[in-house]
Design a protein around this motif. Structure first.
Motif, PDB file in Angstrom:
ATOM      1  N   GLU A  46     -17.998   8.687  19.434  1.00 53.87           N
ATOM      2  CA  GLU A  46     -17.045   7.749  18.866  1.00 53.87           C
ATOM      3  C   GLU A  46     -17.610   7.084  17.611  1.00 53.87           C
ATOM      4  OE1 GLU A  46     -16.131   4.576  21.577  1.00 53.87           O
ATOM      5  OE2 GLU A  46     -18.174   3.807  21.604  1.00 53.87           O
ATOM      6  N   TYR A  58     -16.620  -0.267   7.213  1.00 55.50           N
ATOM      7  CA  TYR A  58     -15.626  -0.092   8.259  1.00 55.50           C
ATOM      8  C   TYR A  58     -16.343  -0.242   9.606  1.00 55.50           C
ATOM      9  CZ  TYR A  58     -13.094   2.182   4.442  1.00 55.50           C
ATOM     10  OH  TYR A  58     -12.472   2.463   3.247  1.00 55.50           O
ATOM     11  N   TYR A  59     -15.627  -0.792  10.578  1.00 53.92           N
ATOM     12  CA  TYR A  59     -16.210  -0.983  11.907  1.00 53.92           C
ATOM     13  C   TYR A  59     -15.199  -0.639  12.992  1.00 53.92           C
ATOM     14  CZ  TYR A  59     -19.757  -3.714   9.458  1.00 53.92           C
ATOM     15  OH  TYR A  59     -20.758  -4.110   8.609  1.00 53.92           O
ATOM     16  N   ALA A  60     -15.708  -0.130  14.093  1.00 57.73           N
ATOM     17  CA  ALA A  60     -14.879   0.016  15.279  1.00 57.73           C
ATOM     18  C   ALA A  60     -14.577  -1.376  15.819  1.00 57.73           C
ATOM     19  CB  ALA A  60     -15.615   0.847  16.331  1.00 57.73           C
ATOM     20  N   ASP A  61     -13.423  -1.533  16.426  1.00 61.91           N
ATOM     21  CA  ASP A  61     -13.049  -2.835  16.964  1.00 61.91           C
ATOM     22  C   ASP A  61     -14.064  -3.329  17.993  1.00 61.91           C
ATOM     23  OD1 ASP A  61      -9.435  -2.240  16.972  1.00 61.91           O
ATOM     24  OD2 ASP A  61     -10.792  -2.942  15.396  1.00 61.91           O
ATOM     25  N   SER A  62     -14.653  -2.410  18.726  1.00 62.80           N
ATOM     26  CA  SER A  62     -15.572  -2.780  19.803  1.00 62.80           C
ATOM     27  C   SER A  62     -16.877  -3.395  19.295  1.00 62.80           C
ATOM     28  CB  SER A  62     -15.892  -1.563  20.663  1.00 62.80           C
ATOM     29  OG  SER A  62     -16.479  -0.536  19.881  1.00 62.80           O
ATOM     30  N   LYS A  64     -17.015  -4.929  15.968  1.00 61.83           N
ATOM     31  CA  LYS A  64     -16.719  -5.840  14.872  1.00 61.83           C
ATOM     32  C   LYS A  64     -17.206  -7.251  15.219  1.00 61.83           C
ATOM     33  CE  LYS A  64     -13.013  -4.446  12.938  1.00 61.83           C
ATOM     34  NZ  LYS A  64     -11.599  -4.178  12.636  1.00 61.83           N
ATOM     35  N   GLY A  65     -17.903  -7.868  14.272  1.00 57.28           N
ATOM     36  CA  GLY A  65     -18.434  -9.198  14.504  1.00 57.28           C
ATOM     37  C   GLY A  65     -19.818  -9.211  15.135  1.00 57.28           C
ATOM     38  N   ARG A  66     -20.266  -8.060  15.672  1.00 59.39           N
ATOM     39  CA  ARG A  66     -21.598  -7.974  16.283  1.00 59.39           C
ATOM     40  C   ARG A  66     -22.519  -7.050  15.504  1.00 59.39           C
ATOM     41  NH1 ARG A  66     -22.207  -5.681  21.089  1.00 59.39           N
ATOM     42  NH2 ARG A  66     -20.368  -4.316  20.908  1.00 59.39           N
ATOM     43  N   TYR A 105     -13.065   7.379  10.283  1.00 61.51           N
ATOM     44  CA  TYR A 105     -13.178   7.370  11.737  1.00 61.51           C
ATOM     45  C   TYR A 105     -13.252   8.786  12.327  1.00 61.51           C
ATOM     46  CZ  TYR A 105     -11.407   2.698  10.741  1.00 61.51           C
ATOM     47  OH  TYR A 105     -11.237   1.443  10.223  1.00 61.51           O
TER      48      TYR A 105
END
Length: 123
Positions: A46, A58-62, A64-66, A105
């Motif tokens: 993934e 770009y980041y996966a939602d899982s 994002k922020g970390r 992605y």
């Protein structure tokens, strides 16, 4: 194809941090976006994060922020700073070079996959 070498994985506890590196000894890797993907046992690979030559990220939602993806041009290296790690982040992490137009992605637009670096996050 160029050589990409990942490093920085390890065994940590939940809440800890790690910084993964994706080094490209061959300057031919320059000028291309680079992405991080991961594959957990029994699961499909993934998308995690990507950075383009324009510095757009770009980041996966899982994650994002970390997680934060950034690069050091002088070293031709892309880093993935992973904070607040969770057990569900446990996987082998791979970096690759984006060589085709299309969605960041989509793993099929990348080549030069590295050998991977293993990340294990325990409770």
């Amino acid at each position: 194809q160029v050589q990409l070498v990942e490093s920085g994985g390890g065994l940590v506890q939940a809440g800890d941090y790690l910084r993964l590196s994706c080094a490209a000894p061959d300057r031919a890797a320059s000028g291309h976006g680079r992405g991080w993907f991961r594959q957990a046992p029994g699961k499909e690979r993934e998308f995690v994060a990507a950075i383009m030559w324009t510095d757009v990220t770009y980041y996966a939602d899982s994650v994002k922020g970390r997680f934060t993806i950034f690069r050091e041009d002088a070293e031709n290296t892309v880093f993935l700073q992973m904070d607040s790690l969770k057990p569900e982040d446990t996987a082998v992490y791979y970096c690759a070079r984006k060589v085709k137009p299309g969605s960041v992605y989509d793993a099929s637009v990348y080549d030069s996959w590295g050998q991977g670096t293993e990340v294990t996050v325990s409770l």
